[in-house]
Design a protein around this motif. Structure first.
Motif: not given
Length: 333
Positions: A240-244, A280-286, A291-297
């Motif tokens: 979810d980071s466009r810069a990355l 690939v960009w993916v919208r966060g918290h959507n 993506n949610e699992a990676a964020d929480r970890i």
């Protein structure tokens, strides 16, 4: 006790006093891991490098939903193949499947006597032999087998497995969702995390040579995916980071020339890979569970590390996060 001369000229105890030797079976086993999609089609299993654990990261290799095609060759007393049997089973059930296959072939009940089968099998797929070593019927890879020529049995297994694995489909790419977390406290270090669609996951504190920013934390997660996905496999990193995402794709395309620490780390990791790499960009918290699992970890890793909490407790909580987020999915498919 009385001793008699047998017809072969050897003096032995009389029959009533002889100890009956147990009948032992020599079995050579080979296995090939695969996964199934919802339609039942088999897909070649994409492993998760054991080095991610050996390197000291908090990580877990997923085996949920994993299956094996296997072949077992029974040998005679001269170690020559007598018969080769083949079958399929779920991960963790290989020992039982081997015993059932032998019982079906011999028309007898399943063998239950301890140490009845000398079993030779390799762990070259890195998935472990826990269910076999825990089964008392098997004497797993006994030392007396080392150095014995069992090439004929091994070849028989390969011949039996070849038609079974011929129909495996290859995934177009490994899909890994990555994220990062940077604590608000000015001295605390950030962390990154990776969760693949296979169900593997890993987390790591950002390297000390990275500047303190959210992009560095995001990069840490991407580096886990780049370093520990098999180098020959194509890799798609969802972030979810466009810069990355832009940094990775620019490095792949040869458009980015930078000496910043995180760019250098990404360049080295990408250059070592033989498969294609894209981000690939993916919208966060959507609502995307990976993506949610990676964020929480990543958040948990950063908080616990900076608070000095026992890594074993952190690892246990991460396992719970994965179970919660991916509970509705068929992992490893």
């Amino acid at each position: 006790m009385s001793i008699v001369r047998d017809p072969d000229g050897v003096r032995r105890f009389t029959s009533a006093q002889r100890q009956v030797q147990p009948t032992r079976i020599l079995a050579v086993v080979d296995r090939v891991p695969y996964t199934c999609d919802p339609s039942g089609a088999k897909h070649a299993y994409v492993p998760f490098s054991a080095a991610v654990v050996l390197d000291g990261h908090l990580a877990q290799r997923s085996e949920r939903g994993l299956h094996f095609d296997f072949a077992v060759t029974l040998c005679d007393t001269n170690h020559r193949p007598v018969v080769t049997l083949s079958g399929a089973c779920k991960s963790g059930e290989l020992g039982t499947a081997i015993l059932d296959l032998i019982a079906e072939f011999t028309g007898t009940s399943r063998i239950v006597s301890p140490a009845s089968i000398d079993l030779l099998i390799s762990n070259r797929d890195g998935l472990g032999l826990n269910d076999l070593s825990a089964n008392p019927v098997f004497c797993l890879n006994p030392s007396w087998l080392f150095g014995i020529n069992l090439e004929q049995a091994t070849q028989a297994n390969q011949d039996a497995l070849t038609p079974r694995i011929a129909g495996y489909r290859s995934r177009s790419s490994v899909v890994a969702y990555t994220d990062g977390s940077l604590p608000h406290h000015g001295r605390d270090r950030g962390a990154g995390a990776m969760v693949t669609m296979q169900g593997h996951w890993a987390s790591q504190i950002s390297p000390r040579n990275f500047s303190r920013s959210s992009l560095m934390a995001e990069t840490t997660g991407a580096l886990l995916a780049l370093r520990y996905t098999p180098s020959e496999s194509d890799l798609a990193i969802f972030s979810d980071s466009r810069a990355l995402v832009n940094s990775i794709n620019d490095i792949v395309a040869g458009r980015l020339r930078s000496r910043q620490a995180h760019h250098v780390a990404l360049e080295i990791a990408i250059a070592r890979r033989r498969g294609r790499t894209r981000a690939v960009w993916v919208r966060g918290h959507n609502g995307n569970c990976y993506n949610e699992a990676a964020d929480r970890i990543a958040v948990l890793m950063a908080r616990h590390f900076n608070a000095g909490i026992d890594p074993a407790q952190t690892h246990s909580l991460m396992q719970m996060i994965i179970a919660e987020e991916l509970a509705e999915l068929a992992l490893a498919v």
